[in-house]
Design a protein around this motif. Structure first.
Motif, mmCIF file in Angstrom:
data_model
loop_
_atom_site.group_PDB
_atom_site.id
_atom_site.type_symbol
_atom_site.label_atom_id
_atom_site.label_comp_id
_atom_site.label_asym_id
_atom_site.label_seq_id
_atom_site.Cartn_x
_atom_site.Cartn_y
_atom_site.Cartn_z
ATOM 1 N N PHE A 468 1.408 -23.558 0.893
ATOM 2 C CA PHE A 468 2.253 -23.093 2.001
ATOM 3 C C PHE A 468 3.736 -23.275 1.716
ATOM 4 C CE2 PHE A 468 4.494 -24.097 6.018
ATOM 5 C CZ PHE A 468 4.400 -22.856 6.623
ATOM 6 N N VAL A 469 4.110 -24.405 1.122
ATOM 7 C CA VAL A 469 5.531 -24.729 0.962
ATOM 8 C C VAL A 469 6.158 -24.075 -0.263
ATOM 9 C CG1 VAL A 469 5.253 -26.912 2.182
ATOM 10 C CG2 VAL A 469 5.041 -26.864 -0.309
ATOM 11 N N SER A 470 5.345 -23.773 -1.286
ATOM 12 C CA SER A 470 5.911 -23.240 -2.533
ATOM 13 C C SER A 470 6.609 -21.891 -2.358
ATOM 14 C CB SER A 470 4.822 -23.140 -3.605
ATOM 15 O OG SER A 470 4.350 -24.419 -3.938
ATOM 16 N N PRO A 471 6.029 -20.921 -1.623
ATOM 17 C CA PRO A 471 6.774 -19.668 -1.408
ATOM 18 C C PRO A 471 8.089 -19.877 -0.665
ATOM 19 C CG PRO A 471 4.443 -19.361 -0.899
ATOM 20 C CD PRO A 471 4.650 -20.830 -1.096
ATOM 21 N N VAL A 472 8.145 -20.870 0.221
ATOM 22 C CA VAL A 472 9.387 -21.139 0.946
ATOM 23 C C VAL A 472 10.474 -21.608 -0.017
ATOM 24 C CG1 VAL A 472 10.476 -22.517 2.760
ATOM 25 C CG2 VAL A 472 8.127 -21.720 3.056
ATOM 26 N N SER A 473 10.152 -22.594 -0.849
ATOM 27 C CA SER A 473 11.140 -23.082 -1.812
ATOM 28 C C SER A 473 11.487 -22.007 -2.833
ATOM 29 C CB SER A 473 10.615 -24.336 -2.520
ATOM 30 O OG SER A 473 9.451 -24.050 -3.270
ATOM 31 N N ALA A 474 10.521 -21.144 -3.162
ATOM 32 C CA ALA A 474 10.786 -20.064 -4.115
ATOM 33 C C ALA A 474 11.815 -19.083 -3.559
ATOM 34 C CB ALA A 474 9.488 -19.332 -4.449
ATOM 35 N N ILE A 475 11.686 -18.740 -2.281
ATOM 36 C CA ILE A 475 12.636 -17.810 -1.656
ATOM 37 C C ILE A 475 14.046 -18.394 -1.684
ATOM 38 C CG2 ILE A 475 13.294 -16.747 0.537
ATOM 39 C CD1 ILE A 475 10.262 -16.494 1.118
ATOM 40 N N PHE A 476 14.172 -19.672 -1.334
ATOM 41 C CA PHE A 476 15.490 -20.300 -1.344
ATOM 42 C C PHE A 476 16.047 -20.400 -2.761
ATOM 43 C CE2 PHE A 476 14.365 -21.464 2.938
ATOM 44 C CZ PHE A 476 15.586 -21.565 3.602
ATOM 45 N N GLU A 477 15.177 -20.631 -3.746
ATOM 46 C CA GLU A 477 15.645 -20.669 -5.133
ATOM 47 C C GLU A 477 16.177 -19.306 -5.564
ATOM 48 O OE1 GLU A 477 13.825 -21.054 -9.647
ATOM 49 O OE2 GLU A 477 12.799 -22.091 -8.011
ATOM 50 N N LEU A 478 15.459 -18.249 -5.219
ATOM 51 C CA LEU A 478 15.884 -16.903 -5.599
ATOM 52 C C LEU A 478 17.183 -16.512 -4.909
ATOM 53 C CD1 LEU A 478 12.353 -15.250 -5.489
ATOM 54 C CD2 LEU A 478 13.751 -15.577 -7.536
ATOM 55 N N ILE A 479 17.342 -16.911 -3.646
ATOM 56 C CA ILE A 479 18.600 -16.640 -2.936
ATOM 57 C C ILE A 479 19.742 -17.418 -3.579
ATOM 58 C CG2 ILE A 479 19.820 -16.951 -0.748
ATOM 59 C CD1 ILE A 479 17.165 -16.411 0.672
ATOM 60 N N ALA A 480 19.473 -18.680 -3.926
ATOM 61 C CA ALA A 480 20.507 -19.513 -4.536
ATOM 62 C C ALA A 480 21.001 -18.919 -5.850
ATOM 63 C CB ALA A 480 19.967 -20.921 -4.771
ATOM 64 N N VAL A 481 20.065 -18.451 -6.678
ATOM 65 C CA VAL A 481 20.446 -17.915 -7.989
ATOM 66 C C VAL A 481 20.993 -16.498 -7.863
ATOM 67 C CG1 VAL A 481 19.607 -17.300 -10.284
ATOM 68 C CG2 VAL A 481 18.755 -19.355 -9.165
ATOM 69 N N GLY A 482 20.266 -15.639 -7.121
ATOM 70 C CA GLY A 482 20.621 -14.225 -7.087
ATOM 71 C C GLY A 482 21.870 -13.905 -6.285
ATOM 72 N N TRP A 483 22.139 -14.691 -5.229
ATOM 73 C CA TRP A 483 23.236 -14.319 -4.331
ATOM 74 C C TRP A 483 24.307 -15.393 -4.186
ATOM 75 C CZ3 TRP A 483 24.050 -9.500 -3.110
ATOM 76 C CH2 TRP A 483 22.984 -8.600 -3.224
#
Length: 629
Positions: A468-483
């Motif tokens: 449950f928690v891994s997709p949440v942290s993944a989204i924040f990681e992608l936002i942090a790097v990509g944007w």
């Protein structure tokens, strides 16, 4: 650039220049006059001391293969494909591999190698998002502890395979008339319809696990034999990582290659069994109507996500021990391709064996001889091996040795990642003390999972602490790097480090496609969420509360460390604090001071080139510049 570097060398310092900004990214670059101080501070900073390196580039590649090619490829992929359209599942799987798996894998390799930082320190590029690293760290801790308990089960079955007769191949008197001997060749489908159970299932539930039907009376006490196997599992991991990458890199050759030796032996044996062709065709025959079901695409994303072990921080950690300039672009493509090949190979092997099982038992339905889920590796596979007419013990030994090696390869990566964070934080503590402490803690926590109620707890922690928690942290990681850091800045880093221009494929995926896919997956999982259950029974209220507390603790890291980053900023408005907390640290970049200085000059030249051609600052242009600039 050469003229500026010459001036630096001749004058012994940097010319006084104004602070510049990387166009479209918002990060303030260091004033060259301040660079000597930044370089000096980076030399003195404890977490910027020189890191160990892999003994060779091949050690890094083998370690990544051992990490990513794990138990999920052998026991999860074949049956996920079966339940989601057979051969048709390969279409969404490959699509997701190209829009989620490969881009994230390459992105994390870039970040780790470029910065030589672990899972937490790598977020120096945006301190506001440091909580992503801590969330992934906690999820890894949960995953590593119960993963070791699965390794303990494989060891138990490995040693049981030395018996003159496989102990799960026959029924015991105390099991009554409801048992079907695995080696007896009874038609399993007809027997199960009359509430019969195979000897492999009863052996796992009553002998190995002593499994309880519910948690109403507690979880019970740990199994003595499994506790011994758990201790051996943690001892194996400890010995491999006791000297960091110097020792784990050498072990990676065995952990990565041995499973393939066993798989090819099993492949030859499986394809020569009667009925194997029917089993393989059952696996590969597509059910095209399944492609229209959202659940199929959801399962494809989760399969790729967890199979490659992306967004858990381990890829970043492994890459941080690389030599600067190593070709991670090539390695990312090799690992992601090999992972897919291994999944397909496992599917052919498993369904070749199950085709023979259906042939021997006289049933035409392959699905009727399959028990998917957590007990798959310890019910369906042993049941099939027990029906081998020649040397079943040999194939059982090979199979469970392979499973153990796959588990060790993955768990070594997880524990090494946690070890790296602690070593970066406590630089004066000897490495072996950290490793031994982690193993002892992991062993003690793992005792919970080898109790009669342990499989219930594994299901609970797997969902609330990982799935449950891994997709949440993944989204924040992608936002942090990509944007926040910016796709453009990441591509500049790749160009500086590898001398490679990043294609639009990776730029679009990092910025738009991959975060959007992960967000859709998270929303879909929330909309389709059902009360968690095990063997058809919902968890008692107290366990559900504990589960959600675990999820809240992990996800809460995102907000706690964001608030902490803002609090540590100089006094000012909330907006100014946030703006400061999303800027990279002054020493963000290569760990080598000379390369860091050269990197800052590289960015300044890039900024000057862009400023000559940029006259517009509209929102659309800024967004486009962040991706394609």
């Amino acid at each position: 650039m050469k003229d500026l570097k010459t001036e630096i060398l001749v004058s012994g310092g940097l010319p006084k220049l104004e602070t510049s900004r990387c166009a479209g990214s918002g990060e303030a670059l260091l004033k060259p006059s301040l660079l000597p101080m930044a370089l000096e501070s980076s030399e003195l900073s404890p977490d910027r001391k020189a890191r160990d390196n892999w003994g060779s580039s091949l050690e890094f590649l083998m370690s990544c293969i051992a990490l990513s090619v794990g138990l999920g490829n052998v026991w999860r992929f074949p049956f996920t494909a079966l339940e989601n359209g057979g051969g048709a599942f390969l279409i969404p799987y490959l699509v997701v591999l190209f829009v989620v798996g490969k881009p994230i894998y390459y992105m994390e390799m870039l970040l780790g190698q470029f910065s030589s930082r672990g899972i937490v320190q790598v977020f120096d590029f945006a301190p506001l998002m440091r909580g992503v690293g801590y969330a992934q760290l906690l999820a890894l801790g949960v995953l590593a502890t119960y993963y070791a308990s699965v390794m303990a089960l494989t060891l138990r079955y490995f040693f049981d395979s030395f018996a003159s007769e496989l102990p799960w191949s026959f029924c015991r008197e105390e099991w009554g008339d409801g048992c079907v001997s695995a080696s007896g060749g009874q038609p399993l489908q007809g027997q199960l319809s009359r509430n019969f159970s195979s000897s492999t299932q009863l052996y796992l539930q009553r002998i190995v696990l002593n499994e309880t039907d519910s948690l109403e009376e507690g979880i019970g006490y740990p199994s003595g034999s499994l506790a011994l196997m758990l201790g051996i599992s943690w001892l194996t991991v400890t010995l491999i990582i006791i000297r960091g990458v110097k020792s784990s890199g050498k072990a990676a050759y065995v952990l990565a290659l041995f499973p393939y030796v066993v798989m090819f032996i099993l492949l030859v044996r499986a394809l020569t069994l009667p009925g194997a062709y029917d089993g393989v065709m059952y696996f590969l025959t597509p059910q095209w109507e399944k492609l229209l079901e959202p659940q199929v695409w959801y399962n494809a994303v989760t399969q790729v996500f967890f199979s490659l072990a992306v967004c858990f921080g381990v890829i970043i950690m492994y890459s941080s021990y690389n030599r600067f300039g190593h070709n991670v672009y090539r390695d990312a493509n090799i690992v992601t391709t090999l992972d897919t090949f291994t999944s397909l190979l496992s599917g052919v092997i498993i369904f070749g064996i199950l085709g023979n099982l259906a042939h021997e038992s006289g049933t035409k339905g392959i699905a009727s001889v399959v028990k998917a889920g957590p007990g798959l590796a310890f019910i369906s596979y042993p049941d099939a091996i027990a029906k081998f007419k020649m040397f079943p013990q040999v194939f059982s030994l090979l199979f469970f040795a392979m499973l153990f090696m796959l588990g060790v390869g993955s768990n070594v990566g997880m524990v090494s990642c946690i070890m790296t964070v602690l070593k970066d934080q406590f630089v004066n503590v000897k490495l072996w003390i950290i490793v031994v402490s982690l193993s002892v803690i992991g062993f003690l926590v793992g005792l919970i999972y080898i109790t009669p109620g342990g499989q219930h707890i594994i299901t609970l922690m797997d969902f609330h602490g990982v799935t449950f928690v891994s997709p949440v942290s993944a989204i924040f990681e992608l936002i942090a790097v990509g944007w926040i850091y910016g796709t453009k800045r990441l591509c500049q880093d790749a160009e500086y480090m590898l001398n490679i221009k990043t294609s639009n494929y990776y730029r679009i995926c990092w910025s738009i496609v991959t975060p959007l896919v992960m967000l859709i997956i998270l929303v879909y999982s929330l909309l389709t969420m059902r009360p968690l259950s095990y063997n058809g029974q919902e968890f008692p209220l107290v366990y559900r509360v504990v589960g959600w507390c675990v999820s809240g603790c992990i996800i809460g890291q995102l907000f706690y460390w964001a608030c902490y980053a803002n609090f540590k900023q100089p006094k000012g408005s909330l907006k100014s604090r946030i703006n400061n907390s999303i800027k990279p640290h002054s020493d963000w970049g290569p760990s080598d001071p000379k390369k860091l200085m050269d990197y800052q000059m590289f960015l300044r030249n890039k900024d000057e080139e862009n400023s000559k051609n940029v006259n517009r600052r509209c929102v659309c242009y800024t967004a486009g510049d962040r991706i394609f600039g």
